[in-house]
Write a protein that holds these residues in place. Sequence first.
Motif, PDB file in Angstrom:
ATOM      1  N   LYS A   1       7.049  -7.101   5.315  1.00 55.98           N
ATOM      2  CA  LYS A   1       7.016  -7.499   3.913  1.00 55.98           C
ATOM      3  C   LYS A   1       8.416  -7.464   3.307  1.00 55.98           C
ATOM      4  O   LYS A   1       8.797  -8.342   2.519  1.00 55.98           O
TER       5      LYS A   1
ATOM      6  N   ARG B   1      -6.019  -0.441   3.281  1.00 50.61           N
ATOM      7  CA  ARG B   1      -5.089  -0.368   2.142  1.00 50.61           C
ATOM      8  C   ARG B   1      -3.740   0.246   2.518  1.00 50.61           C
ATOM      9  O   ARG B   1      -2.811   0.242   1.704  1.00 50.61           O
TER      10      ARG B   1
ATOM     11  N   PRO C   1      -1.186  -0.583   4.702  1.00 54.32           N
ATOM     12  CA  PRO C   1       0.063  -1.362   4.762  1.00 54.32           C
ATOM     13  C   PRO C   1       0.709  -1.572   3.400  1.00 54.32           C
ATOM     14  O   PRO C   1       1.928  -1.437   3.254  1.00 54.32           O
ATOM     15  N   GLY C   2      -0.078  -1.901   2.376  1.00 52.59           N
ATOM     16  CA  GLY C   2       0.478  -2.113   1.045  1.00 52.59           C
ATOM     17  C   GLY C   2       1.079  -0.846   0.467  1.00 52.59           C
ATOM     18  O   GLY C   2       2.148  -0.872  -0.152  1.00 52.59           O
ATOM     19  N   LEU C   3       0.409   0.296   0.707  1.00 52.06           N
ATOM     20  CA  LEU C   3       0.948   1.563   0.216  1.00 52.06           C
ATOM     21  C   LEU C   3       2.247   1.925   0.929  1.00 52.06           C
ATOM     22  O   LEU C   3       3.179   2.450   0.313  1.00 52.06           O
ATOM     23  N   GLN C   4       2.307   1.653   2.219  1.00 53.28           N
ATOM     24  CA  GLN C   4       3.526   1.932   2.977  1.00 53.28           C
ATOM     25  C   GLN C   4       4.681   1.076   2.470  1.00 53.28           C
ATOM     26  O   GLN C   4       5.820   1.537   2.364  1.00 53.28           O
ATOM     27  N   PHE C   5       4.401  -0.175   2.128  1.00 53.80           N
ATOM     28  CA  PHE C   5       5.440  -1.057   1.595  1.00 53.80           C
ATOM     29  C   PHE C   5       5.936  -0.551   0.244  1.00 53.80           C
ATOM     30  O   PHE C   5       7.148  -0.487  -0.013  1.00 53.80           O
ATOM     31  N   ARG C   6       5.006  -0.183  -0.639  1.00 55.24           N
ATOM     32  CA  ARG C   6       5.418   0.339  -1.937  1.00 55.24           C
ATOM     33  C   ARG C   6       6.211   1.636  -1.786  1.00 55.24           C
ATOM     34  O   ARG C   6       7.130   1.916  -2.564  1.00 55.24           O
TER      35      ARG C   6
ATOM     36  N   ARG D   1       9.722   0.759  -1.210  1.00 58.87           N
ATOM     37  CA  ARG D   1      10.377   0.300  -2.438  1.00 58.87           C
ATOM     38  C   ARG D   1      10.814   1.459  -3.320  1.00 58.87           C
ATOM     39  O   ARG D   1      11.952   1.506  -3.792  1.00 58.87           O
TER      40      ARG D   1
ATOM     41  N   ASN E   1       3.487   7.826  -5.315  1.00 56.55           N
ATOM     42  CA  ASN E   1       3.100   6.964  -4.204  1.00 56.55           C
ATOM     43  C   ASN E   1       2.732   7.777  -2.959  1.00 56.55           C
ATOM     44  O   ASN E   1       1.776   7.457  -2.250  1.00 56.55           O
TER      45      ASN E   1
ATOM     46  N   ILE F   1       6.261  -8.903  -5.553  1.00 57.94           N
ATOM     47  CA  ILE F   1       6.755  -7.556  -5.816  1.00 57.94           C
ATOM     48  C   ILE F   1       8.266  -7.548  -5.972  1.00 57.94           C
ATOM     49  O   ILE F   1       8.823  -6.776  -6.754  1.00 57.94           O
TER      50      ILE F   1
ATOM     51  N   SER G   1       4.712  -3.149   6.747  1.00 50.85           N
ATOM     52  CA  SER G   1       5.509  -2.841   5.559  1.00 50.85           C
ATOM     53  C   SER G   1       6.948  -3.328   5.732  1.00 50.85           C
ATOM     54  O   SER G   1       7.562  -3.832   4.789  1.00 50.85           O
TER      55      SER G   1
END
Length: 426
Positions: free
Chosen positions: A389, A269, A271-276, A279, A313, A406, A386
């Motif tokens: 993305k 999980r 990579p998605g948290l790093q991308f968010r 943001r 986050n 996103i 991340s």
Amino acid sequence: MFHSFFPRPRLFFTSAAVWTLVCIIVWYSVGPQIGAAIGLPPLAEGQQPPVGLAFFFTPDNLWFYLYFTIFVVLFGAVWQVIAKDHPWTNWSIWGSAFIIFIAYFSVQISVAVNNWRGPFFDLFQKALNGDGTVTAGQLYELQLRFLEIGMVGVTLSVFTAFFTNHYVFRWRNAMNDFYMSKWDKLRHIEGASQRVQEDTMRFANILEGLGVALINSVMTLVVFLPILFRMSENVSELPIIGAVPHALFWLAILWSAFGTILLMVAGIRLPGLQFRNQRVEAAFRKELVYGEDDGDRAQPVTVRELFSNVRRNYFRMYWHYTYFNVARYTYGQLDAIFLTFILIPTIVAGKITMGLWQQIATAFGQVTDSFQYLVSYWSTIIELLSIHKRLAAFEAAIDGDPLPEIDQRYLEREAAEGEIAADRPY
């Protein structure tokens, strides 16, 4: 991300992979015979390689340098013709080939050090017996041979750092030029300036580092797996299991596969948290930048809400990194004692010398480290994913494809806020 620097990336990398496979097949099938025919034969059966600087100039190593050069020139010349109008072929083709050779040569330095460990530590062990048969001059001589190898390593490390810095900046330069030529399509993307200025640099830097590490890992496996397979003959018994042919070889593969799967599952999980995280940080930073010029922006309520998103986050990331780190550090601690544990029956039986133990430990460590590529670089891979993305939105905008979900949500929210601002009385 790729076509700005590499010519026709899909075809380029596919052809490079196929050509590499051809090179490997030719080398291991008829390579030694061709080398012998031109006066550069491999070492004779049972012959020990020289220790020190002379190792890099053995006939079989000289033959490989020549072989590598021939195949690279053939591949590069074809692509130079195919992509004659591409502005970055000198760096993307020839620079990449040179980095691959540097990665190979760094593995050869590790092999040279491993060759040195055997005679030195056998002599060291013999000297500790106190029978007077080992002189100080013999140990000094082997220390000098190690210094020769070390100076080659220092020279290579300094030159590699200098060259790769230039290589990474050229890649960033190519992405920057390409994205700026499409700026009219990209300027509306959230954090566009950051993606061009910062993400391109980080993407090129991280991907180059991961790429070199991957090439190094593959080459290390090619070189050290046969060495470990041969040395496994000295380990006749394992704890609990008993006798297993070539035990070290199979244990290195199984143990590394276990660690890789463990960390992939634990960090799925992240990579998605790093991308968010990128943001929410970008949204917070953007509001602050607007507040520098517009007194109506960066108001306490707005900034507090944006920063609360940042905090939320980060706290979520800290939780997920907790169990990821439990898996990573536990595996690392077990990895530190794994080889000694499985060799205890062999050590107690007195079947290996100190020099051979050092060589086995080095070969086993090189193989497991190479198989544990994802284990070693998972945090860096998460960061790269991340960034990818974020840059994928640029690729979508340039090609006219739908933006990632996103980013679509962000633009919808921005449009809604713009309508509210337009309705405000002045």
